[in-house]
Enzyme design. Sequence first.
Site, PDB file in Angstrom:
ATOM      1  N   ASN A   1      -1.518  -1.894  -0.498  1.00  0.00           N
ATOM      2  CA  ASN A   1      -1.393  -2.281  -1.781  1.00  0.00           C
ATOM      3  C   ASN A   1      -2.573  -2.750  -2.578  1.00  0.00           C
ATOM      4  O   ASN A   1      -2.141  -3.627  -3.346  1.00  0.00           O
ATOM      5  CB  ASN A   1      -0.081  -2.942  -1.916  1.00  0.00           C
ATOM      6  CG  ASN A   1      -0.031  -4.343  -0.946  1.00  0.00           C
ATOM      7  OD1 ASN A   1      -1.373  -4.670  -0.445  1.00  0.00           O
ATOM      8  ND2 ASN A   1       0.851  -5.130  -1.237  1.00  0.00           N
TER       9      ASN A   1
ATOM     10  N   LYS B   1      -8.269  -4.758  -0.682  1.00  0.00           N
ATOM     11  CA  LYS B   1      -7.962  -4.633   0.533  1.00  0.00           C
ATOM     12  C   LYS B   1      -8.843  -3.168   0.972  1.00  0.00           C
ATOM     13  O   LYS B   1      -9.463  -2.597  -0.027  1.00  0.00           O
ATOM     14  CB  LYS B   1      -6.640  -4.454   0.763  1.00  0.00           C
ATOM     15  CG  LYS B   1      -5.758  -5.857   0.672  1.00  0.00           C
ATOM     16  CD  LYS B   1      -4.372  -5.391   0.746  1.00  0.00           C
ATOM     17  CE  LYS B   1      -3.615  -6.836   0.679  1.00  0.00           C
ATOM     18  NZ  LYS B   1      -2.127  -6.704   1.209  1.00  0.00           N
TER      19      LYS B   1
ATOM     20  N   HIS C   1      -4.766  -8.537  -2.271  1.00  0.00           N
ATOM     21  CA  HIS C   1      -4.052  -9.834  -1.897  1.00  0.00           C
ATOM     22  C   HIS C   1      -4.196 -10.848  -2.894  1.00  0.00           C
ATOM     23  O   HIS C   1      -5.423 -10.875  -3.708  1.00  0.00           O
ATOM     24  CB  HIS C   1      -4.508 -10.240  -0.622  1.00  0.00           C
ATOM     25  CG  HIS C   1      -4.188 -11.915  -0.178  1.00  0.00           C
ATOM     26  ND1 HIS C   1      -3.129 -11.985   0.339  1.00  0.00           N
ATOM     27  CD2 HIS C   1      -4.748 -12.807  -0.337  1.00  0.00           C
ATOM     28  CE1 HIS C   1      -2.933 -13.320   0.578  1.00  0.00           C
ATOM     29  NE2 HIS C   1      -3.921 -13.952   0.094  1.00  0.00           N
TER      30      HIS C   1
END
Length: 140
Positions: free
Chosen positions: A112, A9, A115
Amino acid sequence: MSLTLAILKPDAVGAKKAGKILAHLEGAGFTVKALKLVSLSKAQAGEFYAVHRERGFYAELVEFMTSGPVIPMVLEANDAVAKLRSTIGATDPAEAAPGTVRKLHAESKGRNAIHASDSDENAAREIAFFFSEFERIAVR
Ligand code: IDP
Ligand code: MG
């Protein structure tokens, strides 16, 4: 062997953690079958996460996923979907197990780092979303 889709990400790519995370995934036993760097439009990010359209965090998620480039990749392993979910850890890094990618590299539940597909069916859909047939030659 089976396949899954991972996306590094914008937080991870922006912090130059892509190499470390890729090494972590390879060290865990995954083989990279396809990989590229792309910048998603709002429409593309919105479509990719359409399943979360009704969730309160949807707009924030689309904003985040379009805030910088991402690195989608196809990974192969035995039981790849479950193996990648356990390798990356829980959605919220505060709840992720020690040694997982999110525990080591993620900041928050939203930002976070990575994915991972959550089923074989979604892995097939997500791989097709990012990679053309030509780019997936190595995957066949
Ligand atoms: P997953 O990535 O572990 O499969 P999902 O529940 O499918 O988690 O959520 C998709 C993504 O949406 C998460 O990885 C995270 O970036 C974001 N997200 C989920 N819950 C929240 C939240 O409560 N606040 C902000 N972002 C969230
Ligand atoms: Mg999910």
